[in-house]
Design an enzyme around this catalytic site. Sequence first.
Site, PDB file in Angstrom:
ATOM      1  N   GLU A 110      79.304   3.661  30.315  1.00 53.58           N
ATOM      2  CA  GLU A 110      79.337   4.567  29.407  1.00 53.58           C
ATOM      3  C   GLU A 110      78.550   6.219  29.478  1.00 53.58           C
ATOM      4  OE1 GLU A 110      82.641   5.545  29.773  1.00 53.58           O
ATOM      5  OE2 GLU A 110      83.955   4.068  29.521  1.00 53.58           O
ATOM      6  N   ARG A 114      78.454   9.183  30.719  1.00 51.19           N
ATOM      7  CA  ARG A 114      78.415  10.651  30.652  1.00 51.19           C
ATOM      8  C   ARG A 114      77.547  11.395  29.968  1.00 51.19           C
ATOM      9  NH1 ARG A 114      84.473   9.250  27.017  1.00 51.19           N
ATOM     10  NH2 ARG A 114      84.401   7.527  28.190  1.00 51.19           N
TER      11      ARG A 114
HETATM   12  C1  DMJ Z   1      86.106   9.039  32.664  1.00 53.39           C
HETATM   13  O1  DMJ Z   1      85.273   8.301  32.234  1.00 53.39           O
HETATM   14  C2  DMJ Z   1      85.390   8.674  34.271  1.00 53.39           C
HETATM   15  O2  DMJ Z   1      86.074   8.995  35.213  1.00 53.39           O
HETATM   16  C3  DMJ Z   1      85.897   7.127  34.621  1.00 53.39           C
HETATM   17  O3  DMJ Z   1      85.313   7.421  36.072  1.00 53.39           O
HETATM   18  C4  DMJ Z   1      86.962   6.247  34.727  1.00 53.39           C
HETATM   19  N1  DMJ Z   1      87.444   6.904  33.395  1.00 53.39           N
HETATM   20  C5  DMJ Z   1      87.550   8.220  32.395  1.00 53.39           C
HETATM   21  C6  DMJ Z   1      88.667   9.704  32.574  1.00 53.39           C
HETATM   22  O4  DMJ Z   1      89.547   8.362  32.481  1.00 53.39           O
END
Ligand code: DMJ
Length: 448
Positions: A110, A114
Site C-alpha cells: 500500500e 500510494r
Molecule cells: C487501489 O489501491 C489500487 O487500485 C489497488 O490496485 C486495488 N485497490 C485500490 C482501488 O480499488
Amino acid sequence: MRKKHFLLMLIISVLLIQCSSNGRNQLANQVKDEFIHSWNGYKEYAWGHDALKPLSKSHHDWYSSSLLMTPVDAFDTMILMGLDKQAKEAKKIVFENLSFDHDMYVKSFEINIRLLGGLLSAYQLDGDERFLELAEDLGERLLPAFDSPTGMPYMFVNLKTGETRGEISNPAEIGTQMLEFGTLSKLTGRPVFYNTAKKAVKTLFEKRSEIGLVGTTINVETGEWVNQDSHLSGMIDSYYEYLLKSWVLFGDQDFKKMWDKSIAAINKYLADQRYEGLWYGRANMISGKRTATTFGALDAFFPGVLALSGDMQRAAQLQESCFKMWQLHGIEPEVLDYSKMEVVSAGYLLRPENIESAYYLHKYTGKQKYLNMGKTYLETLKKYCRTEAGYAHLKSVITKEKSDAMESFFLAETLKYLYLLLSPEEIVDLDKIVFNTEAHPLQNTWDK
Ligand code: DMJ
C-alpha cells in the site's frame, strides 16, 4: 446541389462535434468540482491526517503517525486537472510535514503504490527535486521487506528499523512493486531497486502451477502456496497488471514473456462464457477446475489491461459485463455471482476499476458508448455517495446505506480516471505514460 448538400452535412458534423465537446467539457468540469468538494472536506476535517471520514466529519490514520496519504495520493490529479491552488496546498503540507522516519510497521504494498508511486509521478510532473528525495528515502526504507529467503517481500516492514513481519503474502502484494522500484532506479541511477523488485516477480512467476496459474496466498519464506484459488481479484489482480505494464514502461522482454504465458493460462482457465457475456471467474491453480463464478469491483481493472495488451475484443466484451454489474443495483457491488447475477458482497468502496477500464476502451476505440458509461458513473456516484463533507463508501449497494470512509484512491484514481475519460482534451498520452495501479502516471524519460 451536391455541393450544397455536402456543405450542409459538413456544418452539421462540425456543430455536432462542438456540442459533444461542450457537453464533455461540462461533465469534466463537474468531476473537477466534485474533486474540489472532497478536497475541501479533507482540508476542513482531516487536514494533516491520512484520510477523511466523511460522515462523522473526522479523520482516520492508518498507523500511529500520519503519512499524509490523501495529499500525496491526490497531488497528481490536481496537476492533471489544472488545480494550481490545491496543488500548492498539497505540496506545502507534504514538504513541511511528511517524514518516513517512524518506528512503525507499514504494509509495503500500500505504501509503495500510494506513496512511492505518488511521489515519483509528482516529481515527474512537477519537477521539484524534494519529491524525488522523499521517494528515495521511502524506497530505502521499503527495501528490507525483500530480505526473505526467497526474495519475495514480507507483507509488513518497519520504516525505522527495517524489521519485517507477515510471511504469508499474496501475488498482488509481492508483484506490485516493479513500476515504482524500477522508476526509482532509473531516476536515481541506483539499480538495487529495479533488481530487487524484479527478482521477487521472477521468483513468484516460477512458482506458478504446471497449467500456468498462481494462487491467492503464498509463504515468502518457504515459497509454498497456502491458498490455491486462482482469479483476477484482490490479492492477485495487480501482479498481472504489472507484468504487462513493466514491459511497456521499461521495454524489458522478461516481463513480456511472463505476461504472455500468464494471459494464455488466464484465458484458458479463468475466462467464462457459459453465462451471458464474458466473465472471469475462479479456478484451482493446479487442476484448473472452476471453484466459483464470482467477479467484482476489483476484477473490473481487467478490460483496461486487456485493451492495453491489444486484445480489444475481449476487452470490449468484458467491459460490457462490468457495466452490467454497475447497473444491476445502480452502482457496482464488491462481489457478484455472475451465474445468477446475485450480489455476494454488497459494499461499494468508491473503487475506480470500472471507470478506469472505460477510460482505456474509450481512448483506444473513440466510441461514444464509453462516454455514456462515464456519464452514468458520474451521476450515480453523485446520487449515492456524495455527502456534505466529501464522498462516502456504501455499506450496501442494495440499501444504499453509507459508511464512514473516503479512501485516498477516490481522489488518486476514481475521480482522475473519470475526468480523463470525460474531458474532450487529450490530457495524458497513453503511448507515453504508464499508470501505476494507483493511477499515478509514470513516464520513461531515461531511454532516449
Ligand atoms: C487501489 O489501491 C489500487 O487500485 C489497488 O490496485 C486495488 N485497490 C485500490 C482501488 O480499488
